[in-house]
Motif scaffolding. Structure first.
Motif, PDB file in Angstrom:
ATOM      1  N   ASP A 136      35.231  47.702  45.012  1.00  0.00           N
ATOM      2  CA  ASP A 136      33.804  48.009  45.023  1.00  0.00           C
ATOM      3  C   ASP A 136      33.270  48.377  46.396  1.00  0.00           C
ATOM      4  O   ASP A 136      32.375  49.217  46.509  1.00  0.00           O
ATOM      5  N   ASP A 137      33.807  47.748  47.449  1.00  0.00           N
ATOM      6  CA  ASP A 137      33.180  47.867  48.761  1.00  0.00           C
ATOM      7  C   ASP A 137      34.181  47.497  49.856  1.00  0.00           C
ATOM      8  O   ASP A 137      35.333  47.162  49.568  1.00  0.00           O
ATOM      9  N   PRO A 138      33.757  47.573  51.119  1.00  0.00           N
ATOM     10  CA  PRO A 138      34.670  47.233  52.216  1.00  0.00           C
ATOM     11  C   PRO A 138      35.250  45.823  52.143  1.00  0.00           C
ATOM     12  O   PRO A 138      36.389  45.609  52.582  1.00  0.00           O
ATOM     13  N   SER A 139      34.517  44.872  51.604  1.00  0.00           N
ATOM     14  CA  SER A 139      35.093  43.531  51.460  1.00  0.00           C
ATOM     15  C   SER A 139      36.307  43.558  50.544  1.00  0.00           C
ATOM     16  O   SER A 139      37.282  42.819  50.748  1.00  0.00           O
ATOM     17  N   GLY A 140      36.263  44.436  49.537  1.00  0.00           N
ATOM     18  CA  GLY A 140      37.421  44.602  48.675  1.00  0.00           C
ATOM     19  C   GLY A 140      38.608  45.197  49.408  1.00  0.00           C
ATOM     20  O   GLY A 140      39.766  44.858  49.112  1.00  0.00           O
TER      21      GLY A 140
END
Length: 277
Positions: free
Chosen positions: A258-262
């Motif tokens: 989904d996003d950079p944390s992913g």
């Protein structure tokens, strides 16, 4: 940590190749939307928590870790904070889609000449934006390219479509190329893209496997370059975030987050897989 969901057999093969022989692998990633969340002001981009540590952990095992970005190399280096990270002493930043290269080992940037058309486009852009009725569109001057952002405007998508035609004409007149992205239209030199950059990186490192992470239409060139090499036998993992909702990129990816944390989660899982061997 468990391995991420890998959608394709080719992605599984690439993951296994990197985990089993990391010393011959390259890990390359975009910055905005991949290591850093997308923000309205490009100058405020910063990596998400854990992003640099995840790259540094991989850097201890793999052949090369790189950031491949449309930003100027020194801007990306400053915003990302990589030059001050003790675990990224061999990192390279390929800026301006590969027109520039910053090496952590030397702290220096090498670059190719900037075509004269960029200066001409820079002079003509203010009048073009006024004539198109969007004088407040934000122009990000990258020295060797010019990115016109519509994200801050009242009707970002409408302004994007209004500007596409005039900027296409300007690109043709100045012998540049117009590259659309997520609410951004970029005028850049021809023959410069992330595909050229990633091919150069893979050649210079004699890589036998690669993971590339991107989020936007500008990353498609890197995907296509890697897909061509994968057809010739190079194991690879294509990772995409949904940051820019680039459907074509997401559909082509082996792993989608989904996003950079992913992205941090995936890179950490890869490090764990390497350590388990």
């Amino acid at each position: 940590m468990n391995a991420p969901v890998i959608k394709t057999d080719a992605g599984h093969q690439g993951w296994e190749a990197i985990a089993s022989d990391p010393a011959s692998a390259v890990i390359a990633t975009d910055f905005d939307g991949v290591l850093s969340p997308l923000v309205e002001d490009p100058a405020r981009s910063r990596p998400v928590e854990g992003a640099l540590d995840a790259l540094a952990r991989l850097a201890r095992s793999v052949n090369q870790v790189a950031i491949v970005t449309g930003r100027p190399a020194l801007v990306a280096t400053e915003l990302s904070g990589v030059s001050g990270h003790p675990g990224l002493g061999r990192l390279v930043v390929l800026g301006h889609y590969g027109l520039e290269r910053w090496d952590a080992t030397t702290g220096k940037v090498t670059s190719a000449p900037v075509p004269a058309g960029v200066a001409t486009a820079r002079e003509r852009l203010p009048a073009l934006l006024r004539d198109a009725g969007v004088p407040d569109a934000f122009v990000e001057d990258k020295d060797s390219s010019l990115a016109v952002h519509t994200r801050r405007l009242a009707d970002p998508a409408g302004a994007f479509e209004v500007l596409r035609g005039p900027l296409t004409a300007l690109a043709e007149e100045t012998e540049l190329r117009l590259e659309p992205g997520n609410l951004v239209l970029e005028l850049r030199p021809p023959g410069i893209d992330k595909g050229v950059a990633i091919n150069s990186l893979l050649d210079s490192t004699a890589a036998r496997s690669v993971l590339y992470a991107g989020d936007d239409l500008g990353d498609l060139a890197a995907y296509r370059a890697i897909q061509a090499r994968r057809a010739d036998g190079l194991p690879a993992v294509l990772l995409a975030t949904r940051s820019s909702n680039a459907t074509e990129l997401i559909d082509a990816a082996d792993i989608v987050v989904d996003d950079p944390s992913g992205v941090v989660t995936v890179l950490t899982a890869l490090s764990d897989a390497i350590a388990a061997r």
